[in-house]
Design a protein around this motif. Structure first.
Motif, PDB file in Angstrom:
ATOM      1  N   HIS A 133       4.567   8.711   3.883  1.00 30.43           N
ATOM      2  CA  HIS A 133       4.130   7.490   4.572  1.00 30.43           C
ATOM      3  C   HIS A 133       5.064   6.319   4.275  1.00 30.43           C
ATOM      4  O   HIS A 133       5.294   5.470   5.144  1.00 30.43           O
ATOM      5  N   PRO A 193       6.091   3.764   7.751  1.00 29.82           N
ATOM      6  CA  PRO A 193       4.948   2.834   7.673  1.00 29.82           C
ATOM      7  C   PRO A 193       4.401   2.523   9.061  1.00 29.82           C
ATOM      8  O   PRO A 193       5.150   2.362  10.024  1.00 29.82           O
ATOM      9  N   SER A 194       3.088   2.436   9.129  1.00 29.40           N
ATOM     10  CA  SER A 194       2.447   2.120  10.412  1.00 29.40           C
ATOM     11  C   SER A 194       2.400   0.622  10.665  1.00 29.40           C
ATOM     12  O   SER A 194       2.289   0.180  11.809  1.00 29.40           O
ATOM     13  N   THR A 195       2.501  -0.163   9.582  1.00 31.39           N
ATOM     14  CA  THR A 195       2.502  -1.619   9.709  1.00 31.39           C
ATOM     15  C   THR A 195       3.614  -2.202   8.855  1.00 31.39           C
ATOM     16  O   THR A 195       4.044  -1.582   7.872  1.00 31.39           O
ATOM     17  N   ALA A 196       4.060  -3.380   9.214  1.00 34.43           N
ATOM     18  CA  ALA A 196       5.113  -4.051   8.454  1.00 34.43           C
ATOM     19  C   ALA A 196       4.560  -4.612   7.152  1.00 34.43           C
ATOM     20  O   ALA A 196       3.392  -5.000   7.074  1.00 34.43           O
ATOM     21  N   VAL A 197       5.398  -4.637   6.109  1.00 32.00           N
ATOM     22  CA  VAL A 197       5.012  -5.210   4.831  1.00 32.00           C
ATOM     23  C   VAL A 197       4.909  -6.725   4.975  1.00 32.00           C
ATOM     24  O   VAL A 197       5.814  -7.365   5.502  1.00 32.00           O
ATOM     25  N   LYS A 198       3.811  -7.288   4.518  1.00 36.42           N
ATOM     26  CA  LYS A 198       3.623  -8.735   4.598  1.00 36.42           C
ATOM     27  C   LYS A 198       4.318  -9.419   3.425  1.00 36.42           C
ATOM     28  O   LYS A 198       4.328  -8.914   2.306  1.00 36.42           O
ATOM     29  N   THR A 221       0.819  -1.205   0.000  1.00 32.13           N
ATOM     30  CA  THR A 221       0.000   0.000   0.000  1.00 32.13           C
ATOM     31  C   THR A 221       0.848   1.248   0.000  1.00 32.13           C
ATOM     32  O   THR A 221       0.440   2.288  -0.491  1.00 32.13           O
ATOM     33  N   THR A 222       2.069   1.154   0.523  1.00 30.07           N
ATOM     34  CA  THR A 222       2.926   2.334   0.579  1.00 30.07           C
ATOM     35  C   THR A 222       3.284   2.818  -0.809  1.00 30.07           C
ATOM     36  O   THR A 222       3.526   3.989  -1.025  1.00 30.07           O
TER      37      THR A 222
END
Length: 290
Positions: A98, A102-107, A25-26
């Protein structure tokens, strides 16, 4: 850096278009931000893009001079000095994007994204975006000179040069550990972490760490100047390698120096070398006649 992977990756990008659309998403947010053009009514949080920044245009003019023929040493130093003073804002980036926070780690396996700012048969300008833990595998730059400027982030770089650049086969037969595959002896030139802002690194056809790999410790942006660009038709195709510890007796070196060498094995194109291309929407370069 790696920029020379681009021709091959563009083919992969078209072959994996559907897959690349769901990359991370980034990437979408990076592109969305890049479309913002600041006017007097724009919010202060937008990225400020101009028709061209002085430093970026200076870089472009210096590249045209450097790569038009045999490069004088002073032109190499001049290009390095320009890159050394470049900031993320010079290419329309900001540490507040962003992508870099990042607010979450890349899966899954993070994919590298690149954008081409300029390309001709003499040189190219590219920016690589590496999410945290993304890698650009060990690869070479045949007959090329590459200037790399880490604009944002923290990155581990490992780089080698061939011990005997002129002989592609002699080293592989020099040690019993090399008997089962084609290995060539290389000298380790770098194996450390770089944090922006830092000075420009330069690799040459046979020195400076021509064979290198990148691993992003934090999200990174790297500006590469590559001359001349990769071209399979001109004998500048990209090759990939896996490194193995050096434990032979090929060279009369001390045990302390063993860690300064390694066996490099050429391998097929790694899956993690595939990249996604995005359009460059940053400050424009003005290509004036020479």
């Amino acid at each position: 850096m790696e920029a020379g992977l681009i021709n091959r990756k563009r083919e992969n990008h078209h072959n994996h278009m559907n897959k690349s659309m769901v990359m991370i998403t980034t990437k979408k947010k990076l592109r969305k931000k890049a479309k913002v053009v600041v006017s007097s009514s724009s919010s202060s949080s937008s990225i400020k893009y101009y028709s061209s920044t002085c430093t970026l245009q200076e870089l472009f003019v210096s590249c045209k001079s450097l790569f038009k023929g045999p490069a004088p040493t002073k032109d190499v130093h001049n290009l390095c000095s320009i890159l050394d003073k470049m900031r993320p804002e010079d290419v329309g980036l900001s540490k507040d994007l962003h992508f870099f926070n990042p607010s979450t780690a890349v899966k899954g396996t993070p994919r590298v994204t690149f954008t081409t700012m300029y390309h001709c048969d003499k040189f190219s300008l590219c920016i690589f975006f590496l999410p945290r833990n993304a890698t650009i595998p060990l690869h070479n730059h045949p007959g090329m000179t590459v200037f790399s400027k880490l604009l944002l982030g923290k990155m581990h770089i490992k780089a080698y040069d061939w011990v005997d650049p002129a002989d592609k086969d002699k080293d592989s037969d020099s040690d019993s550990s090399a008997s089962s595959s084609k290995l060539r002896l290389a000298k380790l030139k770098a194996d450390r972490v770089f944090t922006s802002p830092c000075n420009t690194s330069v690799l040459y056809p046979t020195s400076g760490g021509n064979i290198h790999a990148f691993t992003a410790i934090t999200p990174c942006a790297v500006l590469d100047v590559i001359g001349p660009p990769y071209s399979k038709d001109d004998g500048r195709d990209c090759s990939y390698y896996k490194d193995h510890p050096y434990n032979g007796v090929t060279l009369p070196i001390s045990e302390e120096e063993d860690g300064s060498y390694g066996w490099l094995e050429e391998v097929d194109v790694p899956e993690e070398s595939e990249m996604d291309a995005i359009e460059y929407l940053g400050p424009k370069l003005i290509d004036r006649p020479s």
